[in-house]
Design an enzyme around this catalytic site. Structure first.
Site, PDB file in Angstrom:
ATOM      1  N   GLY A 174      39.722  38.851  34.182  1.00 43.68           N
ATOM      2  CA  GLY A 174      39.490  37.872  35.250  1.00 43.68           C
ATOM      3  C   GLY A 174      38.979  36.551  34.699  1.00 43.68           C
ATOM      4  O   GLY A 174      39.354  36.124  33.602  1.00 43.68           O
ATOM      5  N   SER A 175      38.096  35.912  35.443  1.00 42.98           N
ATOM      6  CA  SER A 175      37.696  34.547  35.107  1.00 42.98           C
ATOM      7  C   SER A 175      36.952  34.437  33.796  1.00 42.98           C
ATOM      8  O   SER A 175      36.861  33.349  33.237  1.00 42.98           O
ATOM      9  CB  SER A 175      36.834  33.965  36.222  1.00 42.98           C
ATOM     10  OG  SER A 175      37.508  34.100  37.452  1.00 42.98           O
TER      11      SER A 175
END
Lengths: 608, 153
Positions: free
Chosen positions: A332-333
């Site tokens: 993810g981020s």
């Protein structure tokens, strides 16, 4: 005087055999007989008899010698060997494991099992059981009497006795009761280090963690003559061992122990904090990793749930693996800083560039939106990172040719092994080159950390590369074999490759600092210190090819301190429950507290 | 047979003559020259006798050591085992106690206080203190003193 040669015929002529006649004493003069004298046969017989006796004695002795040496020689030899040869059992433990401060994390102790054999008992069974019961308070005396009655030999009286208890049993000197010695592995810190160290099974073989992967270093080389457990030696009549019968260098044993790079105090702080958070959010599993980016040393590694290696048999074997090393997840981020570093390296942006951040874009027919469902329009890259904008990341990464982007991801080693010294390492996943470069969608989802997967340890390594100026260093737990003076004797080989330019890595760290100061990472602010971080909130696959609406994996990675980056802290919490489940709410508080402990333990000065 | 000299001399001479009567013949022993080879052989004999004695003593010493070696070795080996046992028990108990202490410290009523993590640890500000340069003392060269040679002790 006549001097005769001393041979047999002259001996027969000797005066001893001559008959003696009485001599008449004349006036002071001795009359000598000069004529030959008659021989005395009695004397001859005497001398032959004496000769016979002596000869028979010699023959008797000779025969006896033959009998003893040749006829019975072998039997006597074996008897002598039986008396003289004995087994010397040496104490050769598995090497102990120590942490960076020298605290012992795992060590061998001698444990004893007590056996009773009814065949050999001389006293009554009740007496023996009673005496043993006095020395071993937890012994069930009646049960023992029953068991001895049922079985002739090999009745186990008690297991895993300490040396002191065994000494007491030995002092009773009961014939028919004997002690079996073996090595038992003990972990004084119980479950604190289970994920890193692992455990050994009943055969003293490592089955998980460092015990398994460093088995060669821990178990001494049994083929070398110095390390034979049982020596055959000769002893003298007093029972003392004759040192000359020992093989060369037999008693020498090095006192090396395996030193790890981890810190017990930090680990305790980390594990306590992780447990609290897991309790609060009732998460499925969690992991925290603390790395020293300059050397690649792991300072703390905690996974929850965990087990107590002293009693490993009481736990589900699924706990024995260290999931931060074995299991992959979509980052993810938290992968965005790495993508920005790639883009800076490729020159498609510079730290002051502006990119477009719409609320949603469509790539290859797929709509992709920001998590906040809003867009800021034209933003600097730093601001894009602050708010963790997905669309801005797509705008950045689409500037790199797809094949080149894929090459860069491969160069980072995402789908290769790192060569960790922890076992069962999981390998990340990248789609194949054809699929990746065929359409834009793969590039787009990779730009915000989905569509590819890696282990938490790999993410720590990559963030470490950002922290130390672009060098990819293999994270390691093992520092080496250290002797009693603390000097390292055996070093492991650590690989280092430059994957980012120093300027790119530094620029990204500065952006991460802004994330904490102005962006989603505000939770991680620490007064007086400049830290950088990145939140990550990724949806998990629901097993049917779609992303689950509820199952998330939240993470937060931080770099401390940003003016002189050294440490990387990652916390990953899998499937927390409740509301407001984001990296900033679930994982970031752990990282903040871990960083505070790290500051205190390592003495990191404030940033001014 | 003794011979008497003609006595024309004063009394002193008479006395010496009397001594000469008592010891009529004074033979000064001539220096005996031991031949070189005999000297050499004697030297060799004595030296090697000395070596023999030393060797014999050495043999006795070695014999004594050999006889006592097994019991000495076994004694030392037992103490080695004892020490090893104590070492492993001590380190183990030490670590177990530390662990217990750490766990008890978590309890609220243990009397131990966790450091307040909201405050940064105490760091003293860096002071730029130059180390004091030791001033070299200004010494004049030593006065040259004319040496006075003693003319008498």
């Amino acid at each position: 005087m006549k001097f005769l040669k001393p041979n047999f015929s002259n001996a027969l002529d000797s005066p001893a055999f001559k008959k003696k006649k009485s001599r008449q004493v004349s006036s002071g003069k001795v009359k000598k007989r000069t004529s030959t004298q008659r021989k005395s046969w009695g004397g001859l017989v005497r001398i032959i008899l004496v000769w016979l006796v002596l000869i028979m004695g010699m023959v008797g002795i000779g025969y006896r010698l033959y009998h003893l040496q040749i006829v019975k020689g072998e039997e006597f030899f074996n008897r002598a060997q039986g008396q003289q040869k004995t087994n010397l059992r040496r104490y050769i433990p598995r090497r102990s494991i120590v942490d960076r401060e020298g605290r012992v994390l795992a060590s061998d102790q001698l444990v004893y099992d007590v056996y009773a054999h009814r065949l050999l008992l001389e006293e009554s069974i009740e007496d023996v059981a009673r005496k043993l019961g006095e020395v071993l308070p937890e012994l069930d005396v009646n049960g023992l009497i029953q068991r001895i009655n049922n079985q002739q030999t090999g009745v186990i009286v008690a297991r895993n006795l300490t040396e002191n208890q065994a000494d007491r049993v030995r002092a009773l000197r009961i014939i028919g009761v004997d002690l079996d010695q073996r090595y038992g592995r003990f972990y004084p810190q119980d479950d604190l280090w289970a994920d890193v160290i692992g455990y050994v099974d009943m055969d003293h073989n490592g089955q998980a963690g460092v015990e398994h992967s460093q088995g060669e270093l821990l178990q001494r080389d049994l083929s070398s003559p110095e390390v034979r457990g049982m020596l055959r030696v000769t002893r003298n009549a007093l029972g003392s061992i004759i040192p000359a019968s020992l093989p060369d260098k037999a008693i020498y044993l090095d006192d090396l122990s395996l030193k790890l790079t981890v810190d017990s105090r930090l680990q305790r702080a980390v594990r306590d904090r992780l447990r609290v958070q897991m309790e609060q959010f009732k998460a499925k599993k969690g992991a925290v990793i603390v790395l020293d980016a300059h050397t690649g040393s792991i300072l703390a590694l905690a996974c929850e749930p965990t087990y107590n290696p002293n009693r490993y048999f009481a736990y589900d074997f699924a706990l024995f693996k260290n999931w931060s090393v074995t299991d992959t997840y979509e980052p993810g981020s938290t992968f965005k800083p790495i993508n920005v570093a790639i883009a800076l390296d490729e020159g498609v942006i510079n730290p002051n560039s502006y990119v477009s951040d719409p609320a949603q874009v469509t790539v290859d027919g797929w709509p992709i939106a920001n998590a906040s469902r809003t867009g800021l329009g034209r933003v600097s890259i730093t601001r894009a990172m602050d708010v963790s904008s997905n669309t801005a990341m797509i705008d950045i990464m689409r500037r790199i040719p797809r094949a080149r982007y894929f090459e860069r991801l491969e160069e980072l080693g995402i789908n290769q092994r790192m060569g960790l010294d922890l076992p069962f390492e999981g390998v990340g996943f990248l789609k194949s080159k054809e699929v990746f470069t065929a359409r834009d969608i793969e590039m787009a989802v990779s730009s915000f950390g989905q569509g590819l997967s890696l282990t938490p340890m790999k993410l720590v390594q990559l963030t470490g590369a950002l922290a130390n100026g672009g060098k990819l260093i293999t994270p390691h737990v093992v520092e080496g074999l250290v002797d009693a003076n603390g000097e390292i004797q055996v070093y492991p080989d650590i690989e280092e490759t430059q994957v980012f330019q120093e300027s790119s890595a530094y620029a990204v760290v500065k952006m991460m600092e802004s994330v904490v100061e102005n962006g989603t990472g505000k939770v991680a602010q620490i007064e007086g210190y400049k830290v950088g971080g990145k939140t990550g909130t990724a949806q998990k696959h629901d097993g049917r090819g779609r992303y689950s609406a509820t199952a998330r994996i939240t993470s937060f990675v931080s770099v401390l301190p940003t003016d002189n980056p050294r440490y990387v802290v990652l916390a990953v919490i899998d499937e927390p429950q409740g509301d407001s489940l984001f990296g900033s709410t679930v994982a970031a508080p752990i990282v903040t507290d871990v960083m505070k402990s790290l500051i205190r333990i390592r003495g990191i000065p404030p940033s001014n | 047979m003794t011979y008497y000299r003609e006595n024309n001399l004063p009394n002193k001479r008479v006395r010496s003559r009397k001594q000469q009567e008592v010891n009529p013949v004074v033979i000064t022993p001539k220096k005996v020259q031991i031949p070189f080879w005999l000297n050499f052989f004697n030297f060799i004999t004595n030296t090697f006798s000395g070596f023999s004695i030393i060797t014999v003593i050495g043999c006795f010493v070695v014999y004594g050591l050999t006889v006592s070696a097994p019991s000495e070795w076994t004694k030392r080996y037992r103490s080695l085992q004892e020490l090893q046992k104590r070492e492993r028990q001590l380190t183990f108990n030490n670590e177990v106690i530390k662990n217990q202490l750490a766990q008890e410290a978590r309890e609220a009523n243990s009397g131990l206080v966790t450091p307040d993590l909201s405050q940064t640890p105490v760091f003293l500000p860096q002071t730029d203190v130059k180390p004091l340069d030791k001033e070299l003392p200004v010494t004049s060269s030593p006065k040259r003193i004319e040496p006075i040679f003693p003319i008498a002790y």
